[in-house]
Design a protein around this motif. Structure first.
Motif, PDB file in Angstrom:
ATOM      1  N   TYR A 137      -1.763  -4.133  -3.095  1.00  0.00           N
ATOM      2  CA  TYR A 137      -0.913  -3.870  -3.950  1.00  0.00           C
ATOM      3  C   TYR A 137       0.218  -4.716  -3.795  1.00  0.00           C
ATOM      4  O   TYR A 137       1.182  -4.859  -4.617  1.00  0.00           O
ATOM      5  CB  TYR A 137      -0.565  -2.608  -3.895  1.00  0.00           C
ATOM      6  N   GLY A 161       7.408 -10.447   3.656  1.00  0.00           N
ATOM      7  CA  GLY A 161       6.684 -10.705   4.628  1.00  0.00           C
ATOM      8  C   GLY A 161       6.825  -9.817   5.845  1.00  0.00           C
ATOM      9  O   GLY A 161       7.226  -8.826   5.389  1.00  0.00           O
ATOM     10  N   SER A 216       5.777   0.810   7.665  1.00  0.00           N
ATOM     11  CA  SER A 216       4.968   1.053   6.479  1.00  0.00           C
ATOM     12  C   SER A 216       3.662   1.660   7.149  1.00  0.00           C
ATOM     13  O   SER A 216       2.627   0.664   7.796  1.00  0.00           O
ATOM     14  CB  SER A 216       4.512  -0.201   5.584  1.00  0.00           C
ATOM     15  N   MET A 254       4.746   0.097  -7.398  1.00  0.00           N
ATOM     16  CA  MET A 254       5.748  -0.559  -8.369  1.00  0.00           C
ATOM     17  C   MET A 254       4.962  -1.660  -8.876  1.00  0.00           C
ATOM     18  O   MET A 254       4.216  -2.466  -8.387  1.00  0.00           O
ATOM     19  CB  MET A 254       7.167  -0.931  -7.769  1.00  0.00           C
TER      20      MET A 254
HETATM   21  N1  SAM Z   1       5.792  -6.377   5.905  1.00  0.00           N
HETATM   22  C1  SAM Z   1       6.636  -5.355   6.154  1.00  0.00           C
HETATM   23  C2  SAM Z   1       6.247  -4.064   5.554  1.00  0.00           C
HETATM   24  O1  SAM Z   1       4.976  -3.917   5.832  1.00  0.00           O
HETATM   25  O2  SAM Z   1       6.919  -2.941   5.874  1.00  0.00           O
HETATM   26  C3  SAM Z   1       7.882  -5.473   5.053  1.00  0.00           C
HETATM   27  C4  SAM Z   1       7.698  -6.144   3.712  1.00  0.00           C
HETATM   28  S1  SAM Z   1       6.803  -4.999   2.607  1.00  0.00           S
HETATM   29  C5  SAM Z   1       6.775  -5.971   1.166  1.00  0.00           C
HETATM   30  C6  SAM Z   1       8.126  -3.648   2.403  1.00  0.00           C
HETATM   31  C7  SAM Z   1       7.390  -2.573   1.766  1.00  0.00           C
HETATM   32  O3  SAM Z   1       7.147  -2.762   0.488  1.00  0.00           O
HETATM   33  C8  SAM Z   1       6.303  -1.959   2.504  1.00  0.00           C
HETATM   34  O4  SAM Z   1       6.572  -0.629   2.626  1.00  0.00           O
HETATM   35  C9  SAM Z   1       5.446  -1.949   1.397  1.00  0.00           C
HETATM   36  O5  SAM Z   1       4.357  -1.068   1.335  1.00  0.00           O
HETATM   37  C10 SAM Z   1       6.281  -2.033  -0.030  1.00  0.00           C
HETATM   38  N2  SAM Z   1       5.207  -2.468  -1.325  1.00  0.00           N
HETATM   39  C11 SAM Z   1       4.917  -3.750  -1.375  1.00  0.00           C
HETATM   40  N3  SAM Z   1       4.567  -3.868  -2.445  1.00  0.00           N
HETATM   41  C12 SAM Z   1       4.750  -2.418  -3.348  1.00  0.00           C
HETATM   42  C13 SAM Z   1       4.538  -1.890  -4.523  1.00  0.00           C
HETATM   43  N4  SAM Z   1       3.720  -2.785  -5.248  1.00  0.00           N
HETATM   44  N5  SAM Z   1       4.744  -0.757  -4.914  1.00  0.00           N
HETATM   45  C14 SAM Z   1       5.702  -0.096  -3.845  1.00  0.00           C
HETATM   46  N6  SAM Z   1       5.759  -0.563  -2.601  1.00  0.00           N
HETATM   47  C15 SAM Z   1       5.418  -1.871  -2.273  1.00  0.00           C
END
Ligand code: SAM
Length: 360
Positions: free
Chosen positions: A51, A96, A145, A221
């Motif tokens: 996602y 990232g 996460s 999202m």
């Molecule tokens: N790599 C790190 C991690 O996994 O937490 C930090 C970056 S990650 C982009 C940050 C958070 O955004 C994570 O909890 C991830 O699950 C969430 N996330 C990424 N894409 C998303 C989406 N489409 N909808 C909701 N949450 C999202």
């Protein structure tokens, strides 16, 4: 095959030419203050969560930012100091996967003296190795996460065949290093991991009795433009709360502060609390006080932005702190984003910046 580049770079505009910042209260066009800064320290990740960074797009041909394009620790720390001077009280390091950035504790050490609440969001995959150094460097809090406790479901979602057990080890290492309670983020996608909602609640509430870790459910999202988002795949937070409440009695809890994105619920038997983050079904734009600094030094005023403002050009062009501050203030004062309040199936198709690039 040709290198793949998602054209985010072309979507960066020059930072506005800025009038001198007068030192007054900094508010955007909707009266919102700038309190939080999210800093993406790398656009790379060792996971390919379906996602977020789907493997079909972020494959071996995907062109990540070259090292010289990304902000150095010195550049990040200098900008962070200016942000704190403008009223930022909370800084989150993200990506990232932030722990892929070499020597990240050194950056933490450079930011800690600024006095902001300093936090990190990570997939937890390398926390066993890094937790203690992060604590020693002055990091205040960690969010991990973890979308499922079922190994097969988790491996499929991270699409890197990464096992749950190693993330749990990472969370334990963080707790041992002094980061308890750890916040655990679970993105819920219908038909993918929603069957795990109550199991996750059960696991973390009993684990919570010892460590007090806080599980937070995040609505799926439409960030970026590569994750194939559809409203049908979103499990509304209200449904998450209803499903958990059928198993364990819940009562609402007052927010810790205005603008807290997670709505809090506590277990009535005293086994801790959960949070739900409802960016889709209950937009919290009204109180959003977040600015984002991308890996290559552009400013984004919304997670769903279509373009950013190039701060790096000013920074590397020799701008003094005053000029950088004027520019940041001008970007914030022009801000009128409220994407989650106006989201439709049509807006979801817009070419938005990827989350891995501006930081989640
Ligand atoms: N790599 C790190 C991690 O996994 O937490 C930090 C970056 S990650 C982009 C940050 C958070 O955004 C994570 O909890 C991830 O699950 C969430 N996330 C990424 N894409 C998303 C989406 N489409 N909808 C909701 N949450 C999202």
């Amino acid at each position: 095959m040709a290198d793949k580049v998602i054209p985010i770079h072309s979507a960066i505009r020059a930072a506005p030419s800025a009038p001198r910042y007068d030192g007054g209260a900094l508010a955007d066009t909707r009266g919102r203050p700038m309190r939080d800064l999210r800093i993406s320290v790398t656009d790379r990740c060792n996971f390919r969560c379906t996602y977020c960074m789907p493997r079909e797009v972020f494959d071996a041909n995907y062109k990540f930012l070259p090292h010289e394009a990304i902000l150095s620790f010195e550049e990040i720390a200098r900008l962070a100091g200016i942000f704190v001077g403008l009223g930022v009280t909370k800084i989150r390091l993200t990506g990232g996967e932030p722990l892929l950035r070499k020597a990240l504790p050194r950056l933490v050490e450079m930011l800690a003296p600024l006095g902001a609440d300093l936090t990190l969001t990570t997939n937890g995959s390398t926390l066993v190795k890094h937790a203690q150094a992060l604590k020693d460097a002055g990091l205040n809090r960690i969010t991990v996460s973890l979308d499922s406790l079922d190994d097969a479901t988790f491996r499929a979602m991270n699409d890197a065949d990464f096992p749950v057990a190693k993330v749990l080890d990472g969370i334990a290492a963080a707790a041992n290093a002094g980061f308890a309670p750890v916040k655990i983020n679970m993105v819920v996608k219908r038909g993918v991991n929603d069957h795990q909602i109550v199991d996750a609640a059960r696991y973390w509430r009993s684990a919570g009795r010892g460590g007090g870790h806080i599980l937070r459910f995040i609505e799926f999202m439409d960030v970026g433009s590569t994750n194939g988002w559809r409203m049908d795949d979103v499990i509304p937070s209200a449904e998450v709360v209803r499903r958990i409440a059928e198993a364990f009695a819940l009562a609402p809890v007052e927010p810790n502060y205005t603008g807290e994105v997670a709505e809090r619920w506590r277990y009535q038997d005293g086994a801790g609390e959960i949070g739900v983050i409802s960016s889709v079904t209950q937009a919290f734009c009204r109180d959003c006080s977040r600015m984002r600094l991308s890996t290559e030094g552009s400013l984004y005023t919304c997670l769903f932005a279509q373009h950013g403002h190039d701060l790096k050009a000013l920074l590397r062009g020799g701008a003094a702190d005053d000029a950088l501050r004027d520019s940041i203030a001008a970007v914030w004062r022009q801000r009128d984003d409220r994407y989650s309040e106006v989201r439709t199936a049509e807006t979801a198709k817009l070419r938005k910046v990827e989350m891995s690039y501006i930081g989640g």
